[in-house]
Design a protein around this motif. Structure first.
Motif, short mmCIF file in Angstrom:
data_model
loop_
_atom_site.label_atom_id
_atom_site.label_comp_id
_atom_site.label_asym_id
_atom_site.label_seq_id
_atom_site.Cartn_x
_atom_site.Cartn_y
_atom_site.Cartn_z
N TYR A 1 50.21 8.64 -33.85
CA TYR A 1 49.69 9.69 -34.73
C TYR A 1 48.21 9.86 -34.41
O TYR A 1 47.49 8.87 -34.29
CB TYR A 1 49.85 9.29 -36.20
CG TYR A 1 51.26 9.01 -36.62
CD1 TYR A 1 52.02 9.97 -37.27
CD2 TYR A 1 51.86 7.77 -36.37
CE1 TYR A 1 53.33 9.72 -37.66
CE2 TYR A 1 53.17 7.51 -36.75
CZ TYR A 1 53.89 8.49 -37.39
OH TYR A 1 55.19 8.24 -37.77
N ASN B 1 48.84 15.13 -35.48
CA ASN B 1 49.62 15.35 -34.27
C ASN B 1 50.44 14.08 -34.04
O ASN B 1 49.92 12.98 -34.23
CB ASN B 1 48.71 15.59 -33.06
CG ASN B 1 47.96 16.89 -33.17
OD1 ASN B 1 46.81 16.91 -33.59
ND2 ASN B 1 48.59 17.98 -32.78
N SER C 1 52.87 11.85 -31.36
CA SER C 1 53.30 11.63 -29.99
C SER C 1 54.75 11.20 -30.03
O SER C 1 55.10 10.26 -30.76
CB SER C 1 52.45 10.54 -29.33
OG SER C 1 51.09 10.94 -29.29
N ARG D 1 52.10 17.45 -28.37
CA ARG D 1 51.91 16.62 -29.56
C ARG D 1 51.91 17.54 -30.78
O ARG D 1 50.85 17.93 -31.27
CB ARG D 1 50.61 15.83 -29.45
CG ARG D 1 50.66 14.80 -28.33
CD ARG D 1 49.49 13.87 -28.29
NE ARG D 1 48.45 14.20 -29.24
CZ ARG D 1 47.16 14.16 -28.99
NH1 ARG D 1 46.73 13.81 -27.81
NH2 ARG D 1 46.29 14.45 -29.90
#
Length: 176
Positions: free
Chosen positions: A72, A95, A97, A104
């Motif tokens: 994150y 965002n 991952s 993202r």
């Protein structure tokens, strides 16, 4: 131009949200620590960040999520007052991952944060009907809906631009 007219003119250019953005460093740190512990599957830390540590006795869900969501970043906390003086509603936008995904995309989660003896914790127990209704009413406010729409717009853009995300998204949502 009178002072009142000047204030009226300035008011036209101000954007007023019901929420505050990254207003409480302690809540920001709590959410960042929580996301870090989720991604790293750190049961010991997770138990220190919530009101009911026993919820992490079984880590099956955390392990499954961490196998997919690996991180994150760019975490922003949008906060509103909770139902009581010691509570805050936090909409965390970050965002994420995702394993084997290039982009993202944004993600949003709602947390009910309480201050217990001077320490902020994520309330992870069943909500009372009153608290649940309060959170639902705040979720429906225009400013909060705009946050959700921003996240959805970003997801839509990632779906359009990133085939790896599109494949993942369709698989997760049963569209394959």
């Amino acid at each position: 131009v009178t002072e009142g007219e000047l204030q009226d003119e300035n008011a036209k250019y101000e954007t007023v949200y019901k929420y505050q953005t990254n207003a409480n460093p302690d809540i920001n740190a709590l959410i960042a620590d929580y996301y870090s512990a989720l991604a790293s599957k750190d049961q010991k830390v997770l138990k220190t960040l919530v009101t009911d540590p026993s919820q992490f006795d079984d880590m099956t869900d955390v392990l499954a999520k961490a196998a997919v969501v690996t991180g994150y970043s760019n975490i922003n906390c949008y906060t509103l007052d909770g139902l009581s003086d010691d509570a805050t509603i936090c909409y965390a936008v970050s965002n994420i991952s995702i394993k084997s995904v290039d982009s993202r995309p944004l993600d949003i989660s709602c947390f009910y944060v309480v201050n217990v003896d001077g320490k902020y914790l994520i309330y992870n127990e069943p909500y009372s009907e009153e608290v649940g209704q309060y959170i639902k009413s705040r979720d429906e406010e225009e400013d909060i809906q705009a946050l959700y729409q921003t996240v959805q717009d970003n997801i839509n853009q990632c779906l359009e631009d990133d085939e790896s995300f599109s494949t993942f998204y369709n698989r997760v949502n049963g569209n394959v």
